[in-house]
Scaffold this motif. Structure first.
Motif, PDB file in Angstrom:
ATOM      1  N   TRP A 158     -11.421  -2.749  -6.196  1.00 54.25           N
ATOM      2  CA  TRP A 158     -11.311  -3.292  -5.099  1.00 54.25           C
ATOM      3  C   TRP A 158     -11.706  -3.510  -4.250  1.00 54.25           C
ATOM      4  N   ILE A 159     -10.420  -2.934  -3.063  1.00 50.19           N
ATOM      5  CA  ILE A 159      -9.946  -2.442  -2.333  1.00 50.19           C
ATOM      6  C   ILE A 159     -11.897  -2.487  -1.403  1.00 50.19           C
ATOM      7  N   THR A 180      -8.407  -9.866  -1.494  1.00 52.44           N
ATOM      8  CA  THR A 180      -7.732  -8.947  -1.605  1.00 52.44           C
ATOM      9  C   THR A 180      -6.276  -8.976  -2.668  1.00 52.44           C
ATOM     10  N   ALA A 220      -7.644  -1.607  -8.556  1.00 56.83           N
ATOM     11  CA  ALA A 220      -7.083  -1.735  -7.383  1.00 56.83           C
ATOM     12  C   ALA A 220      -8.088  -0.908  -6.632  1.00 56.83           C
ATOM     13  N   TYR A 264       1.096  -1.559   0.029  1.00 57.98           N
ATOM     14  CA  TYR A 264       0.092  -0.221   0.359  1.00 57.98           C
ATOM     15  C   TYR A 264       0.254   1.410   0.107  1.00 57.98           C
ATOM     16  N   ILE A 285      -6.713  -6.164  -4.705  1.00 56.46           N
ATOM     17  CA  ILE A 285      -6.370  -5.500  -3.947  1.00 56.46           C
ATOM     18  C   ILE A 285      -4.038  -5.244  -4.719  1.00 56.46           C
TER      19      ILE A 285
END
Lengths: 72, 459
Positions: free
Chosen positions: B299-300, B332, B296, B202, B336
């Protein structure tokens, strides 16, 4: 993802002989493990120990409205 | 100065991409074995396929995240990185991965879950990780006024070392002799370990976002640090949602529940900022990296919503041990982590010596294919999970095998979409791999179009 085996040792109709037979013969989705008698005994003792640690059946939990759970 | 030089951190990302494809291939084989019991059983049984899949995918995350962080740190701090540290980091990781995967092929096991290999091989990963930490610490000269991603990288680097070591406590008989203690420590370490590598991934995503948008104040803002501390707080304390059904003291469950719910603040912020972020994305055109960051983002949001739901103990009792947990993990990891790391990979490898322009349309199309397949993939897992949850709570006594047979249509959809995912990701990754290989053996002198990555010397 297999079935929960926590209490397979004490489940009605199952137990040590069932565990040994299952591991030796295998199933369509589980290979037959070529274990010695000593290893099978050790595996059964392991299942006996985890069985003694508690009941894993999710039905044993009371579900509260605030989202928490309690063991029945 | 050779601007096209493929250095050790880039080879780490390259190795990670190869491992991702290997991991997905074994994932697809495993899905078929689930659907067709006995498939390849003689040559490659499921107890080998599973660790091949899990370890390769975990290595993809670790290799590419550490390679990306080293290169971004150099870019940010304008420092030289140590060539020798990078090379030995790469050598330890790649040697470890080769030994571990070869060991699986030959039937050498002896570990647990993510690390099913003999524990002695973990020393390769440990050695590589320590070198990575030294590189990071060398590059970060001061902690004063550092942006949030520097803190995330430091937290992730040191936190992983701690949790990785903790995940091996089971080798001491004190931890192994009590099954509840053993499982609690095991899942505590794994839960926190995932949080640690997420800090690296992240953090790299935030750095890349800043690099693209040139919005420097965000990573230094109070909001960014508040969200970082919230994430760190969750990393330390929300692990107990993995073990709600273990006979532990209720306080552990309550703490995990309360801490997990603080993630609602992150979710709320995502919803609040949604419109703004979409507008900003439309304004800024930054090619392939930006596309993957945007994916992303979606999807987060979806995965966080699911994660919060299954962290509620009364819901977790139903979902624990079902395919809903698998959907959470896959969502995840693919939605992500993989999307963010692909954004990083395109940024760092994409224009190493050849342009990605010729592959742009191919990668865009594959991106749509991958996301469509991921929707089918996760939906089939969620529906199968709901059915299994109903079976778990039912008193009708339907045998496990009968219940599993009824889930067959979902397993077919799961396996088919898994194959499409593999093909889609292979199409996306191919230009990057080709670029690095071609670049290494036939370097071109001309700089390429696209993002002009500053060039720095290495020692």
């Amino acid at each position: 993802m297999g079935p929960d085996l926590t209490n397979v040792y004490s489940a009605p109709g199952k137990g040590p002989a069932y565990i040994k037979a299952f591991v030796q013969v295998g199933t369509n989705v589980m290979p037959a493990f070529n274990l010695s008698e000593t290893e099978l005994d050790q595996l059964v003792r392991f299942f006996e120990r985890i069985d003694a640690s508690g009941k894993a059946d999710p039905k044993n939990f009371k579900r509260n409205l605030n989202g928490t759970i309690e063991y029945k | 100065m050779n601007t096209n030089k493929v250095e050790a951190p880039k080879w780490l990302i390259f190795s990670g991409l190869v491992l991702m494809l290997i991991g997905m291939m074994f994932g697809a084989i495993g899905a078929f074995q689930y659907m067709l019991p006995g498939f390849l059983k003689q040559y490659l049984s499921f107890e080998k396929t599973r660790p091949f899949h899990v370890s390769s995918v975990v290595f993809w995350i670790l290799f590419s995240a550490t390679g990306g962080v080293v290169l971004y740190l150099r870019e940010y701090a304008q420092v030289k990185i140590s060539r020798w540290l990078s090379r030995f980091h790469l050598i330890f990781f790649v040697t470890g991965a080769i030994l571990i995967l070869s060991g699986y092929a030959l039937g050498f096991f002896g570990g647990r879950e993510y690390w099913e290999f003999p524990p002695v091989l973990a020393l390769f990963l440990l050695a590589g990780w320590i070198l990575f930490i030294i590189q990071v610490v060398k590059s970060v000269k001061t902690l004063r006024q550092q942006p949030v991603y520097i803190w995330m990288w430091l937290t992730g680097a040191f936190g992983f070392l701690f949790t990785f070591s903790e995940s091996y406590l089971w080798i001491f008989s004190h931890f192994r002799k009590d099954i509840v203690l053993d499982m609690t420590v095991q899942w505590k370490s794994y839960g926190s370990m995932v949080g640690c590598w997420n800090m690296l991934v992240y953090g790299a995503g935030i750095y890349l976002m800043e690099k693209i948008s040139q919005d420097k104040p965000y990573a230094r803002s109070a909001t960014a640090f508040a969200l970082f501390f919230l994430g760190f707080f969750n990393l330390l304390f929300n692990w107990s949602h993995h073990i709600y059904t273990l006979p532990v003291t209720p306080a552990i469950r309550h703490i995990g529940y309360l801490v997990s719910m603080t993630e609602l603040l992150i979710l709320g912020r995502l919803i609040y900022k949604w419109k703004d972020s979409v507008t900003a994305m439309q304004k800024t055109q930054f090619g392939l990296s930006y596309r993957f960051l945007m994916i992303a983002d979606v999807w987060i949001f979806l995965n966080l919503f699911l994660a919060i739901l299954i962290s509620i103990p009364a819901i977790n009792v139903y979902t624990h041990g079902t395919y809903i947990t698998v959907a959470h993990v896959m969502g995840t990891t693919i939605g992500i982590n993989t999307m963010l790391l692909l954004a990083v990979s395109f940024d760092l490898l994409g224009n190493t010596c050849r342009s990605m322009e010729a592959y742009r349309v191919q990668v865009y199309r594959a991106g749509w294919l991958v996301n469509g397949a991921l929707v089918v993939f996760l939906t089939s897992l969620l529906v199968a999970g709901i059915q299994r949850a109903q079976w778990q709570m039912s008193n009708e006594g339907v045998p496990f095998a009968v219940m599993m047979n009824s889930l067959r249509p979902y397993f077919i959809a799961f396996a088919a979409s898994g194959v499409v995912l593999l093909m889609g990701f292979a199409t996306i990754v191919y230009p990057l791999l080709r670029n690095i290989v071609a670049c290494n053996f036939k370097p071109r002198k001309q700089p390429v179009a696209g993002w002009k990555t500053p060039v720095y010397q290495i020692e």
